[in-house]
Design a protein around this motif. Sequence first.
Motif, PDB file in Angstrom:
ATOM      1  N   THR A 185       0.831  -1.201   0.000  1.00  0.00           N
ATOM      2  CA  THR A 185       0.000   0.000   0.000  1.00  0.00           C
ATOM      3  C   THR A 185       0.867   1.253   0.000  1.00  0.00           C
ATOM      4  O   THR A 185       2.073   1.211   0.271  1.00  0.00           O
ATOM      5  CB  THR A 185      -0.911   0.041   1.237  1.00  0.00           C
ATOM      6  N   LYS A 193       0.433   5.296   1.573  1.00  0.00           N
ATOM      7  CA  LYS A 193      -0.345   6.145   2.452  1.00  0.00           C
ATOM      8  C   LYS A 193      -0.276   7.587   1.966  1.00  0.00           C
ATOM      9  O   LYS A 193       0.801   8.102   1.659  1.00  0.00           O
ATOM     10  CB  LYS A 193       0.177   6.060   3.882  1.00  0.00           C
ATOM     11  N   GLN A 206      -1.395  11.512   3.049  1.00  0.00           N
ATOM     12  CA  GLN A 206      -1.873  12.330   4.154  1.00  0.00           C
ATOM     13  C   GLN A 206      -1.385  13.759   4.003  1.00  0.00           C
ATOM     14  O   GLN A 206      -0.598  14.061   3.124  1.00  0.00           O
ATOM     15  CB  GLN A 206      -1.413  11.757   5.497  1.00  0.00           C
ATOM     16  N   ALA A 240      -9.188  13.682   1.400  1.00  0.00           N
ATOM     17  CA  ALA A 240      -9.539  12.424   2.069  1.00  0.00           C
ATOM     18  C   ALA A 240      -8.290  11.588   2.287  1.00  0.00           C
ATOM     19  O   ALA A 240      -7.938  10.750   1.443  1.00  0.00           O
ATOM     20  CB  ALA A 240     -10.569  11.634   1.257  1.00  0.00           C
ATOM     21  N   PRO A 241      -7.530  11.827   3.380  1.00  0.00           N
ATOM     22  CA  PRO A 241      -6.342  10.999   3.648  1.00  0.00           C
ATOM     23  C   PRO A 241      -6.715   9.520   3.643  1.00  0.00           C
ATOM     24  O   PRO A 241      -7.727   9.129   4.215  1.00  0.00           O
ATOM     25  CB  PRO A 241      -5.917  11.464   5.042  1.00  0.00           C
ATOM     26  N   SER A 242      -5.900   8.719   2.965  1.00  0.00           N
ATOM     27  CA  SER A 242      -6.285   7.317   2.794  1.00  0.00           C
ATOM     28  C   SER A 242      -5.071   6.432   2.593  1.00  0.00           C
ATOM     29  O   SER A 242      -3.936   6.907   2.447  1.00  0.00           O
ATOM     30  CB  SER A 242      -7.245   7.172   1.606  1.00  0.00           C
ATOM     31  N   LEU A 243      -5.322   5.119   2.599  1.00  0.00           N
ATOM     32  CA  LEU A 243      -4.329   4.083   2.351  1.00  0.00           C
ATOM     33  C   LEU A 243      -4.735   3.395   1.049  1.00  0.00           C
ATOM     34  O   LEU A 243      -5.816   2.801   0.962  1.00  0.00           O
ATOM     35  CB  LEU A 243      -4.310   3.093   3.518  1.00  0.00           C
ATOM     36  N   ILE A 244      -3.871   3.454   0.021  1.00  0.00           N
ATOM     37  CA  ILE A 244      -4.228   3.010  -1.324  1.00  0.00           C
ATOM     38  C   ILE A 244      -3.312   1.858  -1.755  1.00  0.00           C
ATOM     39  O   ILE A 244      -2.112   1.855  -1.447  1.00  0.00           O
ATOM     40  CB  ILE A 244      -4.118   4.180  -2.328  1.00  0.00           C
ATOM     41  N   TYR A 292      -2.226   8.949  -7.061  1.00  0.00           N
ATOM     42  CA  TYR A 292      -2.558   8.648  -5.661  1.00  0.00           C
ATOM     43  C   TYR A 292      -3.240   9.863  -4.997  1.00  0.00           C
ATOM     44  O   TYR A 292      -4.156   9.704  -4.181  1.00  0.00           O
ATOM     45  CB  TYR A 292      -1.299   8.267  -4.891  1.00  0.00           C
ATOM     46  N   LYS A 345      -6.828   9.895  -6.141  1.00  0.00           N
ATOM     47  CA  LYS A 345      -7.616   8.845  -5.510  1.00  0.00           C
ATOM     48  C   LYS A 345      -7.928   9.184  -4.041  1.00  0.00           C
ATOM     49  O   LYS A 345      -8.767   8.521  -3.428  1.00  0.00           O
ATOM     50  CB  LYS A 345      -6.878   7.511  -5.591  1.00  0.00           C
ATOM     51  N   SER A 346      -7.230  10.177  -3.488  1.00  0.00           N
ATOM     52  CA  SER A 346      -7.500  10.621  -2.122  1.00  0.00           C
ATOM     53  C   SER A 346      -8.322  11.904  -2.099  1.00  0.00           C
ATOM     54  O   SER A 346      -8.373  12.608  -1.089  1.00  0.00           O
ATOM     55  CB  SER A 346      -6.181  10.863  -1.379  1.00  0.00           C
TER      56      SER A 346
END
Length: 813
Positions: free
Chosen positions: A708, A710, A712, A717-721, A732, A735-736
């Motif tokens: 993954t 990360k 941030q 929308a902070p996320s893990l992709i 990336y 996608k966040s």
Amino acid sequence: MSFKNVLVFITLIIVFSVSVHAQTPGGMNIEELTDTEVAEMWKQAQEQGFTIDQFKTLAIARGVPSSQVNVLITRINTLGSSPTDASVSGGEESNTENNSLEIVIDPTQDGLTGGESMSEGEIKIDITKSRIFGVDFFNNPNISFAPNLNLATPSNYELGPGDKLVINLWGAAENTYNKEVDRVGAIRLEGLGPIYLSGLTMEEANNKIEGKLKTIYSGISAPNRSPYKINLDVSMASVRTVSVNIIGEVKVPGTYSLSSLSTVLNALYAAGGPTEEGTFRSVKLVRNGHDVTYFDVYKYLMEGSQEGNRTLQDQDVIIVSPYLSRITIGGAVKKPGSFELKPNEKLKDLLRFVSGFKSDAYRERLILERINGDRMLIKEILIANAENETLNDGDLLRVNKIINKFENRIQIIGAVYRPGSYEYSEGIMLLDLINKSAGVREEAFLDRGLIFSTVDGVTKTSESFSVTNVLQGTENVILKANDVVTIYNKYDLKEEYTLSIDGAVNNPSSFPYIENITIEDLVIMAGGFKDAADFGVIDVFRKIKDSEFETLSKTYKLASDGKLTIDGNEVFKLEPNDRVSVRYLKGYSEQKRVAVNGEINFPGNYTIEMKNERISDLVDRAGGLSPYAFLEGASLIRENPYFKDAAINNVFDNLNETGTDGANLNNKRSFKVGIDLEKILEEGGKESKYNLVLQDGDRLEIPSVKETVKVQGQILAPSLIRFDKVNTLKDYINKSGGFSSKAKKSKTYVIYSNGDIASSKNFLFFRSYPKLKPGAIILVPAKPDPRTITAQEIIGITTSLTTFGLLVDRLLR
């Protein structure tokens, strides 16, 4: 609680100054009010011209419980505005809100002290708590003088319209009458005509009612043991309300509706008491246009006297006139302050009001400062003439303390067992005083002592003596009153010497110097040798005195057999301030530990065997990598050699606040060092620059496979992709949710799982983002806060532009 109820509460407390209610309107609880409602209430009070003291006094006078008033004042004080500011009165200065007293007095005296210095020997006093006797009594919100309605009605109470009576009959006949005295002053009973009671006392009314009832109840006159006896009781069901006018120098003058059991003191307290300009000695009660009585508050406060404290009647008028004469007294008295005196009162009365002198007061005479025309004069008054001494308005009296001087004292201080003061007697000898003090101590300096004497109470002289000769009786001195004998400590008369030891001992430290101490003694005091100590190399560094200014110290090299005895039984004595250093064995070094964790066959702690041991050697000793090791994410955690303890951290924190760069480096215990484990372990990689030499405390972290990425920071929308090698950094980000409005896009950077950091780069109009790897973290920083331009900077810029314009204009001309 609705805001309508709050406005009703404000109206009842602040606006209506005519009627008084027995309870908080509507049973309101101040604690239920919101902060907005309390702020609005205080705002309306200010618009009415009320100070905080007037607001509190009026609320209590209107029947609000003291507990509720205290809660309200506390709530007001917690708001943003300060109710004690002078501005609360709408800009007008009111004598009722100024509860301070300014007095100029000698700062060396007790009582009235503190303040801003005016001139030498004088002080300006600004006291928040009033020093006028009696004012604070009426400012106390914790006491209430409301009459107790639960007690029996006094027999001398005069009835009037509005009083309610209960007439009970029991025995041979039973009946109960509840009657109210009507407007014409009568009550009306069935079968009887009107009974006029207005103006009668309770005792007189009882007799009159009994006489009327006997005409229809003959059993009232029967003997007590008669079966036909009828008993009669007349009592008050409730008392009427009387309207009283309170005028003059009171805090809240006006018309008050009070219980008919109220007295002059009750009414005075309801109006907040006299102001600082009002009289406390002659409060006048006027009834039907005639002076009825005068009430002296001082008599009540000092003696509990109720003289003049008459019960009030409807339409009574209470008049508080301005004070006639006020005298201020300070210094060594029990109650310093300002007191009001009547024309016939003398100094002895003033001393009674202050409750007498303090124990350290000078009681023979006091100092009087008096206004004399357009200036002041000083007068001394003998206390013996207090009964005849008349005081004037504005007089300022000061009672001095006794002086700190003894007539028959001698002292001995220093190296004796019982230093202190002793009684002087004619012809007392120095040896007698030493014996009284239980003798000299072991550390006493016996060669010389000093006696300090005072000649004519002013000039200081000294005389020396030999302590040894005095103790042996070969020398003696006759002492004089107020002599001070000093016997010195011999250790205080020379430099403090120390010895220090460091190196291969268990407890390196410094110790006070002791005569004839040896090296082995000092080693024992330091806890003995360490196992790694080299007994054959012990250095002693000693200060020397070199008149040529070339040599600073001298070094002695000694040896030991490890049993704390010097070879050859040679005794080496240490001298003051010597420094001893015990060396470690040649080549000795402390064990250094490292650790390896994660995807390794034998994780755990290891000891470095060789000084040039590297990362690859540690991997080999740990059995190699597991099949799930993620080489690209491997990192080395190294302890920070600049790490400081918590105490020093505070210093660095302060440095950071002033903008010093690099101070945070010292606040981290360890750092992640980016390594390339894949290059290190490939063929020939062990000799490469990537294969770092291990240090004490290093920790090798080998994670499992990462899948993954990360994202941030300043994104929506902070996320893990999931990692996909075809995705770019911008993919990336998208996608966040994309960048936020506060994102600093050009400063986006990536932290790889091995600790390496890569940032975005700009070339001309093009921007390139770092490549992504599994386990990476994308961080988007925020834009700095826009800097606001101050008024001073605007003026500076405008001035510069104007100057520049004038210069250009002049050049063009």
